[in-house]
Design an enzyme around this catalytic site. Structure first.
Site: not given
Length: 656
Positions: A361-362
């Site tokens: 995820d970011w």
């Protein structure tokens, strides 16, 4: 290796090379369409191949007759270390003058620096232009990438675009695509075939836009009712989430046997336990960095079984540290799942046999500064302050890259910071074989999608592929049928067209179009409609995502605009409808005395709600989670356990 014995002649009129091969045999190959805006074609045995590296010879990675994995391995062998490191980044397509990629066009100058200098070839797009315009923008980006040394095409991803919710940095707004309920609406109908029909339509729309990767579906279990990301899930139950998740992956990717050339890669998320967040606080934020799956982790894992069986091309680890959790009798390391070898290499790859890409995820490698941890009114958290390195805050960025790769990450989301990883590899902190393993996984998907042959789309054809009348009709029907009728006192529904209605939260134009007379004074009305979302509070206004995600209470109170409107209509002795978007499981106990009808939805237009109210459509949905009776019951329940509040007002599966 290059094929050594090829005689080359240039056909100046066609712009293609003609080569005579050395007798390699293939079974009746079918010539694919080639996209040749930058690089030209070479011809072998009467077949055309895109000369991606521009050297006039047929490299194995340019040969579409070979298996995708073989082509990927060949290409990886030709890449420099810098090119490999760039392949492990999944950045944001830069927008010209926009925020977090939101703009009217791509910034091609900045994209050129990212793609040609840093060698990044995977990007999320956050443009929401008209379909033909977005297709043109994606073509321009691919044209730029094709000019690179090896001609590696871009993989362009997106957050969901076919639904109602929009949160900058987490969910996109569609533009021209069909609009369906949130995934909760599909869970309300419990029909895997319907999910497949949706997926087939969305797949066609994505590919027509030049999008190849769906950062979805979200298979987290909605077990903590205050958690704000529940609308993107299939609800609270693992078996239903697994079944519908498998159908989603199968339809988007084009087959139950994995990714097809006309498919869209799915990145199933978030592995694992994300929905079990105490108080529902969201793990994008420093204050929400823990989840507590406890004794229920096995159910959160089981929700992913159908997607893994359908061979989802990607899986995205969650953000939060799983506090006091065990796998196979061993306590999990107190780090986010993107850094947790037990969850990735051990459980996901080792025990479950997952072979696809693990995309973080970011922003998990970025530093969480003071404005990230403790923003204030004077210094709120800005986009540049977003970071989620939970459990590894004390490591350097370089050390986070190394730990992530060792844990099992193949690509790092939301970053293009190549230098720390490049330095770690050059210092021998990452084994070359481990690096190549991830590079080959990323490249294999590009070959499977046919991007090396033709990464371009036809903007003129988007009108035919996107928003077809039959598709829109189906999406509209699902908006209607996925609603859940929870209360219908005295058989108040349906109401008749031509009658007078008083509105709150609904556009008068929609009611007029439905044949109703809109009145300003509730006492003049034959009935009243109040549209509302589940109640919420703004508890963390200075955090970037805390100010965007809903938090806090789920119950209606005096002073809430929707509650006051319901009270006003009830006091006028007018039959009153609450049409509520259950983006979170609402506590409806206090509105029962002042409503005659409660009609829940999971993403529906005013027209769709009115059609059910007027008897032109039937709400067929059943609740995909329970609705608690009180906030006391919410606070007492286990955030990891599905549907466990005491004496719920409406149980899982309720609906008239």
């Amino acid at each position: 290796m290059k094929t050594p014995s090829l005689a080359v002649s240039i056909l100046t009129l066609t712009g293609a090379f003609t080569l005579t091969s050395c007798g390699i045999g293939f079974d009746e190959p079918t010539q694919p369409e080639l996209g040749l805006r930058v690089k030209i074609a070479i011809s072998v045995d009467g077949l055309q191949f895109r000369d991606a590296d521009g050297d006039g010879q047929l490299a194995a990675y340019e040969d579409w007759r070979l298996p995708a994995a073989e082509r990927a391995a060949d290409l990886a062998g030709r890449m420099t270390t810098a090119e490999k490191v760039g392949t492990l980044m999944h950045s944001t397509m830069p927008g010209l003058g926009g925020q977090l990629g939101r703009a009217e066009s791509y910034d091609l100058e900045q994209l050129g620096e990212l793609t040609l200098d840093r060698h990044v070839t995977s990007f999320i797009t956050r443009l929401t232009l008209a379909p033909a315009e977005l297709a043109e923008q994606n073509n321009a980006a691919q044209e730029l990438a094709a000019s690179g040394r090896l001609g590696i095409p871009l993989t362009i991803s997106t957050d969901p675009r076919n639904h109602f919710s929009y949160v900058l940095g987490a969910a996109e707004a569609g533009s021209g695509t069909t609009q369906w309920p949130e995934l909760l609406g599909f869970a309300a109908l419990r029909d895997p075939d319907l999910v497949r029909e949706f997926g087939q339509i969305a797949r066609r729309e994505y590919r027509a836009l030049g999008i190849h990767m769906a950062l979805s579906p979200q298979l987290d279990l909605l077990t903590e009712p205050r958690w704000p990301r529940g609308s993107g899930t299939f609800g609270s139950q693992a078996q239903l989430s697994s079944e519908l998740g498998g159908a989603y992956v199968e339809s988007f990717q084009g087959s139950a046997d994995g990714l097809q050339p006309d498919g869209v890669m799915t990145v199933v998320k978030h592995w694992v336990g994300y929905g079990a967040q105490p108080e529902g606080f969201e793990a994008h934020n420093y204050y929400g960095r823990f989840a507590e799956p406890g004794d229920h982790l096995d159910q959160h894992i089981a929700a992913f079984e159908g997607a893994i069986e359908a061979r989802s091309a990607g899986i995205m680890p969650a953000y939060p540290i799983l506090r006091d959790a065990e796998v196979d009798g061993e306590t999990l390391e107190a780090v986010g799942p993107g850094f947790n070898e037990q969850l990735l290499e051990g459980l996901l790859r080792g025990e479950l046999g997952y072979q696809g890409i693990i995309l973080s995820d970011w922003a998990i490698t970025r530093d969480c500064n003071e404005r990230c941890m403790n923003p204030t009114d004077v210094e709120p958290q800005r986009p540049q302050d977003i970071a989620t390195p939970w459990g590894v805050e004390d490591l350097t960025v370089r050390e986070r890259y190394v730990k992530g790769l060792q844990a099992g990450i193949d690509q790092f989301g939301g970053t293009d910071d190549v230098e720390p990883l490049l330095a770690a590899i050059e210092a021998g902190e990452i084994d070359t074989a481990r690096l190549d393993q991830s590079v080959i996984r990323v490249l294999t998907a590009k070959f499977e999608l046919g991007l090396f042959e033709n990464p371009y789309v036809d903007p003129a054809a988007t009108a035919e592929a996107i928003g077809r009348a039959d598709d829109v009709a189906m999406a509209d029907r699902v908006q209607r049928e996925a609603q859940v009728l929870l209360r219908n006192e005295g058989d108040a529904l349906p109401f008749a067209a031509g009658t007078k209605v008083w509105l709150h939260g609904m556009t008068p134009e929609a009611a007029t179009a439905a044949g109703l007379q809109v009145v300003d004074d509730v006492s003049d009305a034959d009935f009243a409609i109040v549209r509302a979302d589940t109640p919420s509070e703004l508890l963390h206004p200075n955090h970037f995502f805390g100010s965007r995600y809903k938090e806090g209470r789920l119950n209606f109170e005096l002073g809430d605009p929707a509650y006051d409107a319901l009270d006003e209509a009830s006091a006028a002795d007018v039959p009153t409808i609450l049409a509520i978007f259950l983006d979170r499981p609402a506590v409806l106990t206090d509105v029962l005395p002042i409503t005659d009808v409660i009609l829940a939805n999971f993403g529906a237009s005013d027209a769709a709600v009115l059609d059910v109210i007027l008897g032109r459509a039937t709400a067929r949905g059943r609740l995909p989670f329970e609705l608690p009776r009180s906030m006391e019951a919410v606070r007492a329940q286990d955030p990891a356990a599905p549907d466990d509040s005491a004496n719920p007002l409406y149980p899982f599966g309720a609906g008239i």
